[in-house]
Enzyme design. Structure first.
Site, PDB file in Angstrom:
ATOM      1  N   PRO A 195     -67.723  62.670  70.509  1.00 39.69           N
ATOM      2  CG  PRO A 195     -67.794  62.115  72.776  1.00 39.69           C
ATOM      3  CD  PRO A 195     -67.622  63.282  71.850  1.00 39.69           C
ATOM      4  CB  SER A 196     -72.625  62.605  69.292  1.00 34.97           C
ATOM      5  OG  SER A 196     -72.366  64.000  69.343  1.00 34.97           O
ATOM      6  CB  SER A 199     -71.101  60.598  58.374  1.00 33.13           C
ATOM      7  OG  SER A 199     -70.389  59.387  58.471  1.00 33.13           O
ATOM      8  CB  SER A 227     -53.146  64.608  68.742  1.00 32.47           C
ATOM      9  OG  SER A 227     -53.482  63.388  68.116  1.00 32.47           O
ATOM     10  CG  PHE A 437     -54.348  60.421  61.580  1.00 31.22           C
ATOM     11  CD1 PHE A 437     -53.532  60.503  62.701  1.00 31.22           C
ATOM     12  CD2 PHE A 437     -53.751  60.314  60.347  1.00 31.22           C
ATOM     13  CE1 PHE A 437     -52.160  60.480  62.562  1.00 31.22           C
ATOM     14  CE2 PHE A 437     -52.391  60.297  60.209  1.00 31.22           C
ATOM     15  CZ  PHE A 437     -51.581  60.386  61.316  1.00 31.22           C
ATOM     16  CD  GLU A 438     -54.315  65.287  58.596  1.00 27.74           C
ATOM     17  OE1 GLU A 438     -54.753  65.887  57.614  1.00 27.74           O
ATOM     18  OE2 GLU A 438     -54.036  65.858  59.651  1.00 27.74           O
ATOM     19  CB  THR A 440     -61.094  57.044  56.632  1.00 31.11           C
ATOM     20  OG1 THR A 440     -62.206  57.408  55.813  1.00 31.11           O
ATOM     21  CG2 THR A 440     -61.498  57.084  58.096  1.00 31.11           C
ATOM     22  CG  ASN A 441     -56.134  56.284  53.198  1.00 34.10           C
ATOM     23  OD1 ASN A 441     -55.938  57.342  53.799  1.00 34.10           O
ATOM     24  ND2 ASN A 441     -55.154  55.450  52.902  1.00 34.10           N
ATOM     25  CG  ASP A 442     -62.152  53.655  53.576  1.00 33.14           C
ATOM     26  OD1 ASP A 442     -62.160  52.607  52.927  1.00 33.14           O
ATOM     27  OD2 ASP A 442     -61.523  53.796  54.645  1.00 33.14           O
TER      28      ASP A 442
END
Length: 630
Positions: A195-196, A199, A227, A437-438, A440-442
């Site tokens: 949760p914490s 980045s 998952s 997921f995996e 983000t594309n960003d």
């Protein structure tokens, strides 16, 4: 069945958390070892096409020729698996039912276990099928055609859940656990995100402390968005552990990977999460309270958890492109069936230019995605260690292309496409997570750009070091100087790729070569201008990443189309047209992106956009008043 999407809902935060450390740590495959760094040793050659692109160089060894790694035996094995898997998804599995019930039907799960779908790449002597990456990609592609929710259940299990044991497990760990997750019907999960922890990977709070007798680690903490989290019996869990530096004697926390069994006690989970899509997959929070983990369950060494996590994620990204290639094929088929039968204004709608353009672009995007999947899996099967940027590109491209293809399929079908019974609304919901997921594309765009820039920067550093001892490095200095002089007077020519492709595709290859040359110059310019501060220039980094994606995908499709032309495959001319169309439009996008990052007008506009965003955030949302004033 499949690492298919390798799905981990948690992966968005997971990869975000690892980005800074990944780029700063510079993994082995990204490392440029110069003679200045290691006297007496030969420089390490990086064979990554994308990495060398950042230096404006063509490194074609892992793009040309298009890989053909299946022997007659391994091809026959894959073909033998296609029919039963396809039959299973057509006759046994019910994707709509799984979605509605928000769980994979028990009958489907039993069938998947019976087919050994949960152990596709586990060695045969440990109960699995022992498939190669290319064979695996083919199986994943089939799953993606039918049910992404099932694909995620399978992928979370084997693509990440126990993948660490395959990659880093010692013989005893493999012998103990792999049969259980392959034939023992014990589910696996990958547990990193918390949760914490957003980045910063260092913000992971789950801790594991060695017991006084030195025989166990005691783990406390929690993980979120896992998952298979509610059904997993065996988990790869990452926790902070105290590590003492033998040189300095200082102790600090470092991430370590552990194999954790639910049967150890103290492992519980929350209720399944309610999600927008992939509803059939189990996603839950997992809690660890005084869990006693034997020291022999450390995976990959104490303090090496970051490396373990990154390589687990990197190792299977090509599977996402394979799975989504299957999804795109299925969506396109539905759109074509509708377009070729639907009559409007007295003509079938597939005769109208607007629909033709949609179908053509959908087909091109599928062709690129499929080509990426088998290019990367083939290189991995050949032993490549230089595929990490390419795998990241495949994930970004495939997830965005699949969304576009599904959305356009719905658009072609109009109101019919919007109806639940058509099945596309479920696919669209399932697809949305793939851009998150995996990593983000960003984040992955920044990863591609920063890792490539780091590689290019090492070359400039080498040049700077050469000037410190010019007498001993005249060759390097003159080589670089001559390049710049020739470029300045306009006499330079792009690195040639003509010899790598079929003669019919040399014009397309020339476009790619020109893009590589211009790209290398642009990277050098931003490095000189921004230096280390380039890490903060995300507007520029994103456009460099987009240009790199367009150049790499262009090289991949002309490689595949060249192979088809050389072998006179029945679809060769169709592939040639798609490759030509893709390379032309991609080259135009490359030119535009590179112009944008060097244009004062555009850079000023980036500043305006930043100011707008800051103002919106300061005001808690939209700033302007309603036009009516109330």
């Amino acid at each position: 069945m499949i690492r298919s999407a390798k799905i981990i809902l948690q992966s968005s935060r997971t990869q975000n958390a690892l980005l800074k450390r990944f780029v700063s740590a510079s993994p082995v495959h990204c490392k440029t070892v110069t003679n200045n760094e290691k006297q007496g040793s030969a420089p390490t050659e990086d064979l990554s096409f994308t990495m060398n692109l950042f230096r404006g160089q063509v490194q074609g060894k892992e793009v040309f020729p298009y890989p053909n790694v299946l022997t007659e035996e391994t091809k026959e094995t894959a073909q033998m698996l296609v029919d039963p898997i396809t039959k299973f998804f057509e006759e046994v599995n019910d994707a709509a039912k799984n979605d509605s019930n928000e769980k994979v039907d028990d009958k489907s799960l039993e069938g998947l276990w019976d087919m050994c779908a949960f152990g596709l790449q586990v060695p045969q002597d440990l109960g699995g099928l022992g498939l190669t990456n290319t064979q695996y990609a083919r199986m994943v592609e089939i799953v993606g055609s039918y049910d992404l929710g099932v694909g995620i259940t399978l992928g979370a299990h084997q693509s990440i859940g126990f993948k660490g044991i395959l990659l880093y497990g010692n013989p005893a760990q493999k012998q103990k656990y792999l049969p259980r997750v392959t034939t023992g019907k014990e589910y696996a999960a990958f547990c990193l995100t918390e949760p914490s922890s957003g980045s910063d990977a260092g913000s992971i709070r789950t801790k594991a402390v060695l017991s006084p007798d030195g025989k166990h680690y005691i783990m406390n903490g929690s993980k979120i968005w896992i998952s298979n989290g509610g059904i997993a019996d065996i988990m790869t869990v990452f926790a902070q552990t105290p590590v003492t530096d033998p040189k300095t004697g200082k102790t600090k926390d470092k991430v370590t990977a552990f194999i954790v069994e639910r049967s150890f006690g103290g492992v519980t989970n929350g209720a399944p999460e309610k999600k927008m899509g992939i509803k059939a997959s189990n996603t839950a929070e997992v809690y660890y309270e005084d869990v006693k983990i034997p020291i022999e369950n450390v995976l990959g060494g104490v303090g090496n958890g970051f490396k373990v996590a990154m390589n687990i994620l990197n190792n299977g990204r090509f599977g996402m492109a394979a799975a989504l290639s299957g999804t795109m094929r299925a969506c396109t088929k539905k759109a074509v069936e509708f377009a070729t039968s639907r009559v409007q204004f007295g003509k079938k709608i597939d005769t109208y230019g607007g629909i033709q353009e949609k179908l053509a672009r959908m087909s091109m995007l599928h062709y690129v995605t499929e080509s990426l999947a088998y290019m990367i899996s083939g290189n991995m099967d050949k032993g490549s260690q230089h595929y990490h940027l390419e795998a990241a590109i495949s994930k970004v491209f495939a997830s965005e292309a699949a969304w576009y293809v599904c959305d356009e399929s719905i658009q072609i079908m109009g109101g019919m496409g919007f109806m639940k019974d058509t099945g596309l609304e479920r696919v669209l919901r399932d697809l949305r997570i793939f851009r998150i997921f995996e990593g983000t594309n960003d984040i992955l765009r920044l990863f591609v750009a920063l890792t490539g820039i780091q590689y290019a920067g090492a070359h400039l550093k080498e040049l700077q070091n050469a000037f410190k001892n010019p007498t001993a490095n005249l060759g390097l200095i003159f080589e670089e100087a001559s390049k710049r002089v020739v470029r300045t007077v306009g006499l330079s020519s792009p690195p040639s790729m003509d010899y790598l492709v079929h003669k019919d595709l040399t014009p397309s290859a020339s476009l790619v070569s020109k893009g590589i040359d211009t790209f290398g110059q642009s990277v050098e310019s931003v490095l000189i201008k921004y230096g280390k501060n380039i890490v903060d220039e995300q507007y520029i980094l994103n456009r460099l990443a987009n240009a790199a994606i367009d150049i790499y995908t262009s090289a991949v499709v002309i490689s595949r189309a060249s192979k088809s032309l050389n072998e006179n495959i029945s679809t060769a001319q169709h592939e040639k047209l798609m490759a030509e169309a893709w390379c032309l439009e991609a080259s135009e996008r490359v030119t535009q992106n590179l112009k944008t990052i060097s244009s004062g007008k555009n850079l000023d506009n980036f500043t305006k956009l930043s100011t707008i965003a800051k103002t919106v955030c300061e005001n808690g949302g939209t700033v302007q008043l309603n036009p009516l004033g109330f």
